[in-house]
Design a protein around this motif. Structure first.
Motif, PDB file in Angstrom:
ATOM      1  N   GLU A   1     -29.203  20.185   6.531  1.00 38.13           N
ATOM      2  CA  GLU A   1     -30.031  20.232   5.281  1.00 38.13           C
ATOM      3  C   GLU A   1     -29.399  20.485   4.158  1.00 38.13           C
ATOM      4  OE1 GLU A   1     -33.229  23.366   5.610  1.00 38.13           O
ATOM      5  OE2 GLU A   1     -33.660  23.002   7.592  1.00 38.13           O
ATOM      6  N   PHE A   2     -29.742  19.740   3.035  1.00 37.38           N
ATOM      7  CA  PHE A   2     -29.097  19.674   1.747  1.00 37.38           C
ATOM      8  C   PHE A   2     -29.889  20.340   0.642  1.00 37.38           C
ATOM      9  CE2 PHE A   2     -27.284  16.490   4.704  1.00 37.38           C
ATOM     10  CZ  PHE A   2     -25.982  16.737   4.426  1.00 37.38           C
ATOM     11  N   ASP A   3     -29.534  21.067  -0.266  1.00 37.96           N
ATOM     12  CA  ASP A   3     -29.993  21.291  -1.403  1.00 37.96           C
ATOM     13  C   ASP A   3     -30.427  20.458  -2.587  1.00 37.96           C
ATOM     14  OD1 ASP A   3     -30.349  23.884  -0.161  1.00 37.96           O
ATOM     15  OD2 ASP A   3     -28.641  24.640  -1.207  1.00 37.96           O
ATOM     16  N   SER A   4     -29.773  19.449  -2.495  1.00 40.91           N
ATOM     17  CA  SER A   4     -29.934  18.404  -3.586  1.00 40.91           C
ATOM     18  C   SER A   4     -29.465  17.087  -3.162  1.00 40.91           C
ATOM     19  CB  SER A   4     -29.205  18.728  -4.824  1.00 40.91           C
ATOM     20  OG  SER A   4     -28.004  18.609  -4.605  1.00 40.91           O
ATOM     21  N   ALA A   5     -29.889  16.044  -3.857  1.00 40.54           N
ATOM     22  CA  ALA A   5     -29.618  14.553  -3.486  1.00 40.54           C
ATOM     23  C   ALA A   5     -27.975  14.394  -3.805  1.00 40.54           C
ATOM     24  CB  ALA A   5     -30.423  13.552  -4.528  1.00 40.54           C
ATOM     25  N   GLU A   6     -27.532  15.136  -4.520  1.00 42.39           N
ATOM     26  CA  GLU A   6     -25.865  15.072  -4.639  1.00 42.39           C
ATOM     27  C   GLU A   6     -25.146  15.430  -3.646  1.00 42.39           C
ATOM     28  OE1 GLU A   6     -22.844  13.457  -6.916  1.00 42.39           O
ATOM     29  OE2 GLU A   6     -24.861  13.104  -7.307  1.00 42.39           O
ATOM     30  N   GLU A   7     -25.826  16.806  -3.082  1.00 43.73           N
ATOM     31  CA  GLU A   7     -25.213  17.164  -2.272  1.00 43.73           C
ATOM     32  C   GLU A   7     -25.143  16.259  -0.986  1.00 43.73           C
ATOM     33  OE1 GLU A   7     -26.229  21.105   0.462  1.00 43.73           O
ATOM     34  OE2 GLU A   7     -25.663  21.576  -1.430  1.00 43.73           O
ATOM     35  N   PHE A   8     -26.213  15.716  -0.702  1.00 46.65           N
ATOM     36  CA  PHE A   8     -26.424  14.704   0.436  1.00 46.65           C
ATOM     37  C   PHE A   8     -25.464  13.667   0.253  1.00 46.65           C
ATOM     38  CE2 PHE A   8     -28.418  10.798   1.644  1.00 46.65           C
ATOM     39  CZ  PHE A   8     -28.342  10.935   3.119  1.00 46.65           C
TER      40      PHE A   8
END
Length: 72
Positions: A9-16
């Protein structure tokens, strides 16, 4: 025997994007270290564009990498 599924799970698109780029970079580096070359297939279109832009900045031995474009 069933394989265990890993869920991220990622908190943001950038983290993904950073996670995907890190994983792909590791895979390419591993292939380069093992065989001196890497073969990767990437999808076309706009969806992977942010990942590919960031991956292009990775300090890899790109001369040893062959990229095959895919459709789907």
């Amino acid at each position: 025997m069933a394989e265990e599924i890993e869920w991220w799970e990622f908190d943001s698109a950038e983290e993904f994007i950073d996670g995907v780029v890190g994983d792909v970079t590791f895979i390419i580096e591993s292939a380069l270290d093992a065989r001196g070359q890497a073969l990767v297939a990437f999808p076309g279109g706009n969806t992977p564009k942010p990942i590919l832009e960031k991956l292009a900045q990775a300090p890899l031995r790109w001369k040893g990498v062959t990229i095959i474009p895919t459709d789907e």
